[in-house]
Design an enzyme around this catalytic site. Structure first.
Site, PDB file in Angstrom:
ATOM      1  N   ASN A  83       0.875  -1.256  -0.030  1.00 34.40           N
ATOM      2  CA  ASN A  83      -0.058  -0.006  -0.059  1.00 34.40           C
ATOM      3  C   ASN A  83       0.868   1.136   0.052  1.00 34.40           C
ATOM      4  O   ASN A  83       1.882   1.259   0.559  1.00 34.40           O
ATOM      5  CB  ASN A  83      -0.897   0.011   1.183  1.00 34.40           C
ATOM      6  CG  ASN A  83      -0.312  -0.318   2.438  1.00 34.40           C
ATOM      7  OD1 ASN A  83       0.534  -1.147   2.589  1.00 34.40           O
ATOM      8  ND2 ASN A  83      -1.078   0.175   3.803  1.00 34.40           N
ATOM      9  N   ILE A  84       0.486   2.305  -0.736  1.00 33.87           N
ATOM     10  CA  ILE A  84       1.078   3.609  -0.715  1.00 33.87           C
ATOM     11  C   ILE A  84       0.245   4.487  -0.405  1.00 33.87           C
ATOM     12  O   ILE A  84      -0.481   5.024  -0.939  1.00 33.87           O
ATOM     13  CB  ILE A  84       1.570   3.734  -2.351  1.00 33.87           C
ATOM     14  CG1 ILE A  84       2.541   2.517  -2.722  1.00 33.87           C
ATOM     15  CG2 ILE A  84       2.542   4.896  -2.375  1.00 33.87           C
ATOM     16  CD1 ILE A  84       2.997   2.598  -4.059  1.00 33.87           C
ATOM     17  N   GLU A  85       0.645   5.267   0.748  1.00 33.98           N
ATOM     18  CA  GLU A  85      -0.148   6.301   1.404  1.00 33.98           C
ATOM     19  C   GLU A  85       0.323   7.609   1.164  1.00 33.98           C
ATOM     20  O   GLU A  85       1.322   7.869   0.259  1.00 33.98           O
ATOM     21  CB  GLU A  85      -0.295   6.107   2.930  1.00 33.98           C
ATOM     22  CG  GLU A  85      -0.858   4.770   3.295  1.00 33.98           C
ATOM     23  CD  GLU A  85      -0.953   4.622   4.693  1.00 33.98           C
ATOM     24  OE1 GLU A  85      -0.311   5.380   5.507  1.00 33.98           O
ATOM     25  OE2 GLU A  85      -1.723   3.805   4.993  1.00 33.98           O
ATOM     26  N   CYS A 117      -4.440   0.920  -2.234  1.00 31.13           N
ATOM     27  CA  CYS A 117      -4.073  -0.336  -1.638  1.00 31.13           C
ATOM     28  C   CYS A 117      -3.133  -1.417  -2.288  1.00 31.13           C
ATOM     29  O   CYS A 117      -2.870  -1.238  -3.460  1.00 31.13           O
ATOM     30  CB  CYS A 117      -5.297  -1.002  -1.209  1.00 31.13           C
ATOM     31  SG  CYS A 117      -6.707  -0.337  -0.309  1.00 31.13           S
ATOM     32  N   GLU A 175      -3.348  -4.368  -2.920  1.00 26.82           N
ATOM     33  CA  GLU A 175      -3.984  -5.228  -4.068  1.00 26.82           C
ATOM     34  C   GLU A 175      -3.918  -4.537  -5.328  1.00 26.82           C
ATOM     35  O   GLU A 175      -3.516  -5.150  -6.453  1.00 26.82           O
ATOM     36  CB  GLU A 175      -5.223  -5.504  -3.808  1.00 26.82           C
ATOM     37  CG  GLU A 175      -5.545  -6.538  -2.383  1.00 26.82           C
ATOM     38  CD  GLU A 175      -5.729  -5.746  -1.256  1.00 26.82           C
ATOM     39  OE1 GLU A 175      -5.097  -4.451  -1.105  1.00 26.82           O
ATOM     40  OE2 GLU A 175      -6.556  -6.016  -0.297  1.00 26.82           O
ATOM     41  N   CYS A 186     -10.713  -4.040   0.503  1.00 21.26           N
ATOM     42  CA  CYS A 186     -11.749  -3.033   0.558  1.00 21.26           C
ATOM     43  C   CYS A 186     -12.524  -3.126  -0.657  1.00 21.26           C
ATOM     44  O   CYS A 186     -12.432  -3.869  -1.448  1.00 21.26           O
ATOM     45  CB  CYS A 186     -10.978  -1.853   0.569  1.00 21.26           C
ATOM     46  SG  CYS A 186     -10.518  -1.005  -0.730  1.00 21.26           S
ATOM     47  N   CYS A 197     -10.953  -2.157  -4.107  1.00 22.22           N
ATOM     48  CA  CYS A 197     -10.221  -3.411  -4.503  1.00 22.22           C
ATOM     49  C   CYS A 197     -11.087  -4.466  -5.073  1.00 22.22           C
ATOM     50  O   CYS A 197     -10.493  -5.241  -5.968  1.00 22.22           O
ATOM     51  CB  CYS A 197      -9.322  -3.695  -3.649  1.00 22.22           C
ATOM     52  SG  CYS A 197      -7.626  -2.556  -3.071  1.00 22.22           S
TER      53      CYS A 197
HETATM   54  N1  THU Z   1      -5.186  -1.545   2.819  1.00 21.00           N
HETATM   55  C1  THU Z   1      -4.556  -2.267   1.797  1.00 21.00           C
HETATM   56  O1  THU Z   1      -3.758  -2.014   1.186  1.00 21.00           O
HETATM   57  N2  THU Z   1      -5.341  -3.251   1.628  1.00 21.00           N
HETATM   58  C2  THU Z   1      -6.472  -3.894   2.276  1.00 21.00           C
HETATM   59  O2  THU Z   1      -7.147  -5.034   1.781  1.00 21.00           O
HETATM   60  C3  THU Z   1      -7.002  -3.102   3.223  1.00 21.00           C
HETATM   61  C4  THU Z   1      -6.385  -1.445   3.456  1.00 21.00           C
HETATM   62  C5  THU Z   1      -4.431  -0.302   3.298  1.00 21.00           C
HETATM   63  C6  THU Z   1      -4.924   1.125   2.910  1.00 21.00           C
HETATM   64  C7  THU Z   1      -4.270   1.828   3.834  1.00 21.00           C
HETATM   65  O3  THU Z   1      -2.969   2.197   3.433  1.00 21.00           O
HETATM   66  C8  THU Z   1      -4.171   1.113   5.199  1.00 21.00           C
HETATM   67  O4  THU Z   1      -4.316  -0.300   4.507  1.00 21.00           O
HETATM   68  C9  THU Z   1      -5.128   1.240   6.318  1.00 21.00           C
HETATM   69  O5  THU Z   1      -6.518   1.193   5.581  1.00 21.00           O
END
Ligand code: THU
Length: 136
Positions: free
Chosen positions: A45-47, A56, A58, A89, A92
């Site tokens: 995941n890249i915020e 996310c 995925e 989520c 995704c």
């Molecule tokens: N996140 C994912 O990368 N995949 C998931 O299936 C659930 C949530 C990430 C998004 C965000 O960066 C962090 O997890 C918290 O929600």
């Protein structure tokens, strides 16, 4: 998918988790996609400081496979730092339904829990290209 593929994909998802950029949530997620040609694509995941820009793991992994012109996705593994496996989520799920409709989805945590589901399990009665096609 063979046992070997399974072990490789799990290891790849764990490696992908190390590449996550999650300074805000500190919830690092790893994903690995296996394509029909045998290639594996990683995504963490890249915020972003502008929180909604976050993507996310995925979708990073799936988009990476598509960017490499891979269209047939055999499996997608996702590992989350949760006490039980977590489920993708809604956004995704929508993307998985379109880009990896035949994929086996492996949901994993760091402690060995696992659950295998299908894209259809994740998104029954979803919107897809067939609805757009009705316009002719
Ligand atoms: N996140 C994912 O990368 N995949 C998931 O299936 C659930 C949530 C990430 C998004 C965000 O960066 C962090 O997890 C918290 O929600």
């Amino acid at each position: 998918m063979s046992q070997l593929d399974y072990a490789t994909l799990r290891a790849a998802a764990l490696e992908a988790r190390q590449r996550a950029y999650a300074p805000y949530s500190r919830f690092s997620v790893g994903a690995a996609v296996l394509s029909a040609s045998g290639r594996i694509f990683l995504g963490g995941n890249i915020e972003n400081a502008a929180y909604p820009m976050t993507i996310c793991a995925e979708r990073v992994a799936l988009f990476s496979a598509y960017a490499a012109d891979e269209r047939e996705i055999v499996a997608l593994a996702v590992v989350t730092p949760t006490s039980d496996v977590a489920s993708p989520c809604g956004a995704c799920r929508q993307v998985i339904a379109e880009l990896a409709p035949q994929a086996m989805i492996l949901l994993l945590n760091l402690e060995g829990a696992e659950r295998i589901v299908t894209p259809r399990d994740l998104l029954p009665f979803g919107f897809g290209p067939q609805q757009l096609a009705e316009l002719g």
